[in-house]
Scaffold this motif. Sequence first.
Motif, mmCIF file in Angstrom:
data_model
loop_
_atom_site.group_PDB
_atom_site.id
_atom_site.type_symbol
_atom_site.label_atom_id
_atom_site.label_comp_id
_atom_site.label_asym_id
_atom_site.label_seq_id
_atom_site.Cartn_x
_atom_site.Cartn_y
_atom_site.Cartn_z
ATOM 1 N N VAL A 84 44.648 150.668 98.772
ATOM 2 C CA VAL A 84 44.996 150.585 100.197
ATOM 3 C C VAL A 84 43.728 150.398 101.031
ATOM 4 O O VAL A 84 43.672 149.553 101.931
ATOM 5 C CB VAL A 84 45.760 151.848 100.644
ATOM 6 N N ALA A 97 50.967 157.740 99.847
ATOM 7 C CA ALA A 97 52.344 157.578 99.372
ATOM 8 C C ALA A 97 52.415 157.779 97.865
ATOM 9 O O ALA A 97 51.523 157.367 97.121
ATOM 10 C CB ALA A 97 52.858 156.191 99.746
ATOM 11 N N ILE A 114 45.662 152.904 109.725
ATOM 12 C CA ILE A 114 46.621 153.026 108.625
ATOM 13 C C ILE A 114 47.122 154.459 108.582
ATOM 14 O O ILE A 114 46.313 155.394 108.487
ATOM 15 C CB ILE A 114 45.970 152.655 107.284
ATOM 16 N N GLN A 125 51.037 156.376 104.467
ATOM 17 C CA GLN A 125 50.878 155.115 103.723
ATOM 18 C C GLN A 125 49.711 155.209 102.749
ATOM 19 O O GLN A 125 49.787 154.701 101.632
ATOM 20 C CB GLN A 125 50.646 153.961 104.689
ATOM 21 N N ARG A 126 48.651 155.896 103.156
ATOM 22 C CA ARG A 126 47.495 156.046 102.269
ATOM 23 C C ARG A 126 47.797 156.960 101.093
ATOM 24 O O ARG A 126 47.247 156.795 100.011
ATOM 25 C CB ARG A 126 46.307 156.619 103.057
#
Length: 323
Positions: free
Chosen positions: A147, A111, A104, A108-109
């Motif tokens: 996440v 954001a 990942i 994305q982690r």
Amino acid sequence: MSKVKYYYDSETLSYRKIERKKGRTIKFGMLFLLAAALFGFFFVFIASQFIESPRERALKHELTNLQLQYDLLNKRVDNAFAALESVEERDNNIYRLYFEANPIPEEQRRAGFGGINRYSKFEGFDNSQLVIESNRRIDQLQKAIVVQSRSLDEIAVLAEDKEKFLSAIPAIQPVQNKDLKHMASGYGYRTDPFTKARKFHWGMDFTAPRGTPVYASGDGVVKRADSNSSGYGKHIRIDHGYGYVSLYAHLYKYNVKPNQKVKRGDIIGYVGSTGRSEAPHLHYEVFKDGERINPINFYYGNLTAEEYANLLEKASLENQSLD
């Protein structure tokens, strides 16, 4: 009694009594009251700047306590982020790699939150920035946890599927070594026992006495247990999933029925010599996506390295098969 005041009259060369006018007395009284009021206001103003009231002291103490609590909260958030980062690192570099899942990305982690100002309700106060920053970090932590939680859910599914896959692969020898007379023939070109012609032998022949137990080499579902396939006699086919099918031929009798679920190591039948067979033995084949493959590549489940090397040597001999 008020003092009597005199003044010297130069014309009469005598002292005369000072007579105070009533209006002047009132004027002086009003000036005195005004001065007293101004002094009192000034005193109260100065006192308010330098002397705290009990309520002010209580509010100030409460504010100090809140600031301390926010500092402690931020330290706990720091510790939570540190622990989460450790989990994220193992997730990306161990778990997801092992199960062949893409890592990942950091963006994305971590954001942020787009759109409207989520913290406008905290603006306009003395400690607005402290409150806003604390709430922002908590929101970031919560999102990162979500996440990571979803990632671990995915890993759990992959792990379960991997476990099923490893259990399904036909990975053990279908006849135990203690029951074997010898490994009669392997996968490859062999001499046909009936025509004496050289032809390809698609499985492995395990010589054993009639009635020797035959074991399922992996988890699966029995698809066939009949003698309706030419040459195999009484035989069993197990669908292991993932494209794998195993076949057990020339059986004396069955111990399972079609559509029955079996586990690796379950006794599914017994060695015999039915069908196109010269002597009691088990003919064993493995299919992958409909194509026959060499079963010897899967015997890592119940053989030692020495036993496997010995089996490999015997299976490579181009001798006569038993079917």
